[in-house]
Enzyme design. Structure first.
Site, mmCIF file in Angstrom:
data_model
loop_
_atom_site.group_PDB
_atom_site.id
_atom_site.type_symbol
_atom_site.label_atom_id
_atom_site.label_comp_id
_atom_site.label_asym_id
_atom_site.label_seq_id
_atom_site.Cartn_x
_atom_site.Cartn_y
_atom_site.Cartn_z
ATOM 1 N N SER A 56 -79.401 -9.941 32.561
ATOM 2 C CA SER A 56 -79.859 -10.519 31.290
ATOM 3 C C SER A 56 -79.947 -12.034 31.312
ATOM 4 O O SER A 56 -80.590 -12.624 30.439
ATOM 5 C CB SER A 56 -78.938 -10.092 30.151
ATOM 6 N N ASP A 346 -75.438 -16.180 21.936
ATOM 7 C CA ASP A 346 -74.637 -15.081 21.400
ATOM 8 C C ASP A 346 -73.305 -15.093 22.137
ATOM 9 O O ASP A 346 -72.962 -16.102 22.763
ATOM 10 C CB ASP A 346 -75.384 -13.737 21.502
ATOM 11 N N HIS A 349 -74.489 -15.055 26.216
ATOM 12 C CA HIS A 349 -75.613 -15.727 26.859
ATOM 13 C C HIS A 349 -75.776 -17.169 26.405
ATOM 14 O O HIS A 349 -75.616 -17.471 25.215
ATOM 15 C CB HIS A 349 -76.907 -14.955 26.572
#
Length: 376
Positions: A56, A346, A349
Site C-alpha cells: 500500500s 491515516d 500511511h
C-alpha cells in the site's frame, strides 16, 4: 465508524489493520543538457520508465479491482490528488513513487489492473503493487490481495505486451533500462507475524527474519532473471512509530513501540548484508541499491519542523490513532482540514507532505541507478 475505542480496536483487529505507491526515451543517452546556463540532468535519458512492485505504500489502485476489504477508493482518500478524487492510493494525495516518476519526467505509472493500462500508456512504466501484500505471499493471502509471485506474473504479461507494441529490440531496451522500485515488508510483521499465533509458534522473530530474507533473495533473483537491471529496494520504516501500532501496542507510553523499531533495524541490517555482500556482486550488467527509508523517518521524527511537519503521533483521518482503509471514510469524526502538517495521513500511511520528503530522499539514494555505472 466505531463509536468507542474498544469497538474500534475490535473492528480493526477484525480487518487485521489492513496494510502496512515513452518511447521517446529510447534515443541515445545524453548525460547533461544546459538549461538557463545551469547544468541539469535529463533523467529520461537514463530511465526508460518506472516499474513498481509492493504494497500500500506504492499501490496506485490495483486493489480497486480485487475482492478485498483493503481499499481506499473512497473519500477522504485522494482529496489532495489531481482532480480531488480517490484513486485507490492510501494517501490524501500523491505517493512517493508518483513524485519520483515526476522527477524523472514520466506520467504516474498506471495500476496494472486498470482498464486503460494498455497500449502506449504502459511504455513509460507500470505499477504492480497490491496493498496488504508483503515479501511473503501468505501475508497477501490473508487479505485476498496479490503477493509478489502474482505481481511477477503480471510483470511477465507486461513485458510481452511491451514487446508486441514496439518490437523485440525496443521492447527489451525499455525493460532493461527502466527503474524498478520495490517497497514492501511492513505487513509481514504488523499485519501477519505480530498478530498470528501460528507464525509465532513456528518461528522466532530471528527465524522469521531469515525466512523473509529468503523471500527477498528469491524475488530479486527472479526479477533479475526476467530482465530487471536497475533496481531500488526499500527497507523497513520504524514500524513502532505507526500510529496504529502506538495505539494497540504502545501501552500508554509517550514514544514509539521500541520493540518494533528494534525489529525493523535488525531486519534492515540483514537485508543490507544480503544486497551488498551476496546479490550485488552477481548483479552483472545492472545496478541494485538498498534504499534506507528508516533513517529519513528518524530525521523527520527528531526534527519535524525542518520538514514542515508538526503532528507525529496521529494521522489526519478521523481520530488518527486507528483509522485506515474502510475505517478512514468521509464520516470519520475529527478528520483534519489540512494534512500538510501531519506525518501520517491515516494510522498507517504517510501524508502527501511526508511523501514529498520521502520521494526526495529515495530519489537521491537511487540516483546511482540513473547515472552511475552498471555492475560489470
Amino acid at each position: 465508524m466505531a463509536k468507542s475505542c474498544g469497538a474500534a480496536v475490535l473492528l480493526l483487529r477484525t480487518f487485521v489493520l489492513l496494510i502496512t505507491s515513452s518511447v521517446g526515451a529510447l534515443g541515445m543517452r545524453r548525460a547533461v543538457f544546459m538549461n538557463s546556463s545551469k547544468a541539469s540532468v535529463n533523467y529520461r535519458n537514463y530511465a526508460t520508465g518506472v516499474i513498481i512492485f509492493g504494497d500500500s505504500t506504492v499501490d496506485a489502485g490495483n486493489n480497486n479491482y480485487l475482492l478485498t476489504v483493503v481499499k481506499s477508493n473512497f473519500e477522504p482518500y485522494g482529496r489532495s490528488f489531481q482532480g480531488n478524487e480517490p484513486t485507490g492510493r492510501f494517501c490524501d494525495g500523491k505517493l512517493a513513487v508518483d513524485l519520483i516518476a515526476e522527477k524523472i519526467g514520466y506520467p504516474f505509472p498506471l495500476p496494472y489492473l486498470a482498464p486503460n493500462a494498455h497500449g502506449p500508456a504502459i511504455l513509460t512504466g507500470i505499477n504492480f503493487a497490491s496493498s496488504a501484500s508483503g515479501w511473503y505471499d501468505g501475508t497477501a493471502r490473508n487479505f485476498n490481495v496479490k503477493g509478489l509471485t502474482e505481481q511477477l506474473g503480471w510483470y511477465k504479461n507486461w513485458k510481452n505486451e511491451v514487446i508486441s507494441l514496439v518490437g523485440p529490440e525496443k521492447g527489451e531496451y525499455i525493460i532493461k533500462n527502466a527503474l524498478y522500485i520495490i517497497s514492501t515488508g511492513s505487513n509481514d510483521w504488523v499485519n501477519n507475524y505480530y498478530i498470528n499465533p501460528v507464525l509465532q509458534k513456528e518461528y522466532t522473530q530471528d527465524a522469521y527474519t531469515t525466512f523473509l530474507i529468503g523471500k527477498v533473495r528469491a524475488f530479486l533473483q527472479e526479477l533479475y532473471d526476467l530482465g530487471g537491471r536497475n533496481v531500488a529496494v526499500l527497507g523497513l520504516p520504524p514500524l513502532g512509530c505507526l500510529p496504529s501500532q502506538i495505539t494497540l501496542h504502545g501501552k500508554g507510553n509517550p514514544g514509539c513501540v521500541e520493540e518494533y523499531n528494534a525489529r525493523s533495524f535488525i531486519f534492515n541490517k540483514v537485508f543490507i548484508d544480503l544486497i551488498n555482500n551476496e546479490l550485488k556482486p552477481n548483479f552483472h550488467g545492472g545496478r541494485l541499491i538498498y534504499i534506507d527509508d528508516y533513517t529519513i523517518f528518524e530525521k523527520i521524527l527528531s526534527n519535524p519542523g525542518s520538514y514542515g511537519i508538526t503532528e507525529l503521533r496521529k494521522g489526519c483521518c478521523g481520530t488518527g490513532v486507528l483509522e485506515t482503509a474502510i475505517l478512514c471514510n468521509k464520516l470519520s469524526v475529527g478528520t483534519c482540514k489540512d494534512a500538510s502538517s501531519y506525518l501520517w495521513w491515516d494510522s498507517f500511511h504517510p501524508s502527501e507532505q511526508a511523501n514529498k520528503v520521502l520521494a526526495d530522499d529515495i530519489f537521491n539514494q537511487a540516483l546511482p541507478i540513473l547515472v552511475g555505472p552498471a555492475q560489470p
